[in-house]
Design a protein around this motif. Structure first.
Motif, PDB file in Angstrom:
ATOM      1  N   ASN A  62       7.956  76.978  76.224  1.00  0.00           N
ATOM      2  CA  ASN A  62       6.498  75.913  75.592  1.00  0.00           C
ATOM      3  C   ASN A  62       7.066  75.793  74.345  1.00  0.00           C
ATOM      4  O   ASN A  62       7.215  74.723  73.917  1.00  0.00           O
ATOM      5  N   ILE A  63       7.939  76.958  74.319  1.00  0.00           N
ATOM      6  CA  ILE A  63       8.726  77.600  72.876  1.00  0.00           C
ATOM      7  C   ILE A  63       9.888  76.042  72.568  1.00  0.00           C
ATOM      8  O   ILE A  63       9.786  75.272  71.252  1.00  0.00           O
ATOM      9  N   ILE A  64      10.450  75.695  72.995  1.00  0.00           N
ATOM     10  CA  ILE A  64      11.311  74.039  73.231  1.00  0.00           C
ATOM     11  C   ILE A  64      10.353  73.093  73.193  1.00  0.00           C
ATOM     12  O   ILE A  64      10.603  72.799  71.782  1.00  0.00           O
ATOM     13  N   ARG A  65       9.556  73.030  73.557  1.00  0.00           N
ATOM     14  CA  ARG A  65       8.577  71.906  73.870  1.00  0.00           C
ATOM     15  C   ARG A  65       8.068  71.889  72.729  1.00  0.00           C
ATOM     16  O   ARG A  65       8.032  70.895  72.118  1.00  0.00           O
ATOM     17  N   LEU A  90      10.408  71.056  69.678  1.00  0.00           N
ATOM     18  CA  LEU A  90      10.476  69.821  69.473  1.00  0.00           C
ATOM     19  C   LEU A  90       9.034  68.809  69.081  1.00  0.00           C
ATOM     20  O   LEU A  90       9.577  67.420  67.781  1.00  0.00           O
ATOM     21  N   GLU A  91       8.075  68.992  69.195  1.00  0.00           N
ATOM     22  CA  GLU A  91       6.815  68.511  69.061  1.00  0.00           C
ATOM     23  C   GLU A  91       6.760  68.390  67.657  1.00  0.00           C
ATOM     24  O   GLU A  91       5.831  68.184  66.758  1.00  0.00           O
ATOM     25  N   VAL A  95      15.041  70.238  68.035  1.00  0.00           N
ATOM     26  CA  VAL A  95      15.549  72.202  68.567  1.00  0.00           C
ATOM     27  C   VAL A  95      17.122  72.745  68.642  1.00  0.00           C
ATOM     28  O   VAL A  95      18.025  71.655  68.930  1.00  0.00           O
ATOM     29  N   VAL A  96      17.706  73.176  68.111  1.00  0.00           N
ATOM     30  CA  VAL A  96      18.534  73.952  67.936  1.00  0.00           C
ATOM     31  C   VAL A  96      18.600  75.010  69.281  1.00  0.00           C
ATOM     32  O   VAL A  96      18.102  75.974  68.793  1.00  0.00           O
ATOM     33  N   ILE A  97      20.285  74.881  70.080  1.00  0.00           N
ATOM     34  CA  ILE A  97      19.560  76.119  71.671  1.00  0.00           C
ATOM     35  C   ILE A  97      21.209  76.245  71.458  1.00  0.00           C
ATOM     36  O   ILE A  97      21.963  75.100  71.565  1.00  0.00           O
ATOM     37  N   CYS A 149      23.768  73.188  71.611  1.00  0.00           N
ATOM     38  CA  CYS A 149      23.271  71.557  71.339  1.00  0.00           C
ATOM     39  C   CYS A 149      21.865  71.982  70.848  1.00  0.00           C
ATOM     40  O   CYS A 149      21.123  72.187  70.333  1.00  0.00           O
ATOM     41  N   ILE A 150      21.445  70.102  70.269  1.00  0.00           N
ATOM     42  CA  ILE A 150      20.643  69.821  69.069  1.00  0.00           C
ATOM     43  C   ILE A 150      19.928  68.678  69.905  1.00  0.00           C
ATOM     44  O   ILE A 150      20.180  68.023  70.522  1.00  0.00           O
ATOM     45  N   LEU A 151      18.512  69.331  70.398  1.00  0.00           N
ATOM     46  CA  LEU A 151      17.753  68.359  70.970  1.00  0.00           C
ATOM     47  C   LEU A 151      16.936  67.753  70.130  1.00  0.00           C
ATOM     48  O   LEU A 151      16.369  67.739  68.237  1.00  0.00           O
ATOM     49  N   ILE A 152      17.247  66.144  70.334  1.00  0.00           N
ATOM     50  CA  ILE A 152      16.924  65.366  68.852  1.00  0.00           C
ATOM     51  C   ILE A 152      15.445  64.563  69.511  1.00  0.00           C
ATOM     52  O   ILE A 152      15.506  63.242  70.648  1.00  0.00           O
ATOM     53  N   HIS A 153      14.118  64.589  69.190  1.00  0.00           N
ATOM     54  CA  HIS A 153      12.931  63.781  69.145  1.00  0.00           C
ATOM     55  C   HIS A 153      13.433  62.011  68.837  1.00  0.00           C
ATOM     56  O   HIS A 153      14.343  61.809  67.511  1.00  0.00           O
ATOM     57  N   GLY A 154      13.068  61.555  70.044  1.00  0.00           N
ATOM     58  CA  GLY A 154      13.663  60.088  69.376  1.00  0.00           C
ATOM     59  C   GLY A 154      13.182  59.712  68.327  1.00  0.00           C
ATOM     60  O   GLY A 154      13.662  58.392  67.892  1.00  0.00           O
ATOM     61  N   HIS A 155      12.205  59.771  67.872  1.00  0.00           N
ATOM     62  CA  HIS A 155      11.401  59.956  66.234  1.00  0.00           C
ATOM     63  C   HIS A 155      11.917  60.056  65.181  1.00  0.00           C
ATOM     64  O   HIS A 155      11.265  59.826  64.407  1.00  0.00           O
ATOM     65  N   VAL A 156      12.253  61.343  65.298  1.00  0.00           N
ATOM     66  CA  VAL A 156      13.001  61.990  64.067  1.00  0.00           C
ATOM     67  C   VAL A 156      13.947  61.175  62.968  1.00  0.00           C
ATOM     68  O   VAL A 156      15.184  60.986  64.365  1.00  0.00           O
TER      69      VAL A 156
END
Length: 292
Positions: free
Chosen positions: A5-8, A11-12, A17-19, A233-240
């Motif tokens: 839940n932390i990642i999700r 991101l929200e 999120v930086v992994i 890895c940086i996870l990037i939300h499509g709207h950021v």
């Protein structure tokens, strides 16, 4: 790895999120070697395409080459790397801006990492039911040449509704403020998609792709630099909203990036520049093998 839940949640909440330690140094080196090998196999002079995110008279997006790169391995050069005849003005090893957009299916090494257990796990953690990789890019950000990427949202180019795409951006070298790290506008994903690039409904016009609105202007103060170490890895939300500066340093900033979209109960826009191709269908991440 982070808890589910932390990642999700992050991101929200933040839009990214930086992994850290997503890839080991030797794995980064293997991907970088594959990226360097691509620079030794450049297209001939007449078939070389520039890549720039700035809107100019010779805008890359009008180029047929770009539209046809959905299911191929295509080469995009830095603006300052070619003269008007398409001849290289720099060493081939530093001439490319990026290579895309089907590395994830057509190149064995990139395929192996894209459909790895780590990626599958993160997709699970993000709550994807039927994730598909729709595009992939190797980004060079060469020393001195690596051009600026202006502030944008990934969903402007890969519009999906109601669930936005997620980018996986993997740093294959240390990414610093000096060599052009990502800058994120934290929280900017909560204001929807500000602008879209769509296929031109008017076939008579020269431009195959058009923006539906003028560019948004974002205050500099809304951006935070996100320097990361090799293997992050940086996870990037499509709207950021995010961007990166020109690389004025003497060190490159190679990265491998790909975008995942949800296929279940989610609409991938028929107006997007990138559509499924015969060689690069939108296949399920969970069930696609690493080796073909």
């Amino acid at each position: 790895m982070h808890d589910n839940n932390i990642i999700r949640h992050k991101l929200e909440e933040d839009g990214y999120v930086v992994i850290e330690d997503f890839l080991r140094p030797a794995e980064c080196d293997e991907l970088k070697a594959a990226g360097m090998e691509l620079t030794q196999n450049l297209p001939e002079e007449g078939k070389r395409a520039l890549f720039s995110t700035k809107e100019t008279g010779k805008q890359q997006l009008r180029d047929k080459y770009f539209l046809e790169s959905n299911d191929k391995i295509s080469y995009f050069f830095e603006v300052d790397a070619l003269d008007s005849d398409g001849k290289l003005t720099v060493d081939p090893s530093i001439s490319l801006n990026k290579v895309g957009h089907a590395l994830h299916l057509l190149h064995p090494i990139f395929r192996c990492y894209t459909y790895s257990d780590r990626v599958k796990l993160v997709c699970h953690q993000l709550g994807f039911k039927e994730p598909a990789v729709v595009q992939s890019m190797y980004i060079y950000k060469n020393p001195g040449l690596g051009g600026e990427v202006v502030a944008h949202q990934d969903a402007s180019y890969l519009y999906t509704e109601p669930i936005p795409p997620v980018g996986f951006w993997i740093s294959l070298e240390d990414s610093t403020i000096q060599n052009g790290c990502l800058w994120m506008a934290r929280g900017s994903h909560k204001s929807g998609v500000h602008r879209r690039l769509i296929r031109n409904p008017n076939n008579d016009e020269k431009q195959a792709l058009i923006y539906d609105k003028p560019p948004s202007v974002y205050p500099e103060s809304s951006f935070t630099p996100v320097p990361v170490s090799k293997g992050t890895c940086i996870l990037i939300h499509g709207h950021v909203v995010h961007k990166s500066a020109h690389n004025k340093s003497d060190k490159s900033r190679h990265a491998y990036t790909f975008h995942v979209v949800e296929r279940q109960n989610n609409q991938y826009s028929a107006d997007n520049w990138l559509q499924e191709g015969p060689e690069a269908p939108f296949v399920n991440v969970y069930t696609t093998p690493q080796i073909e």
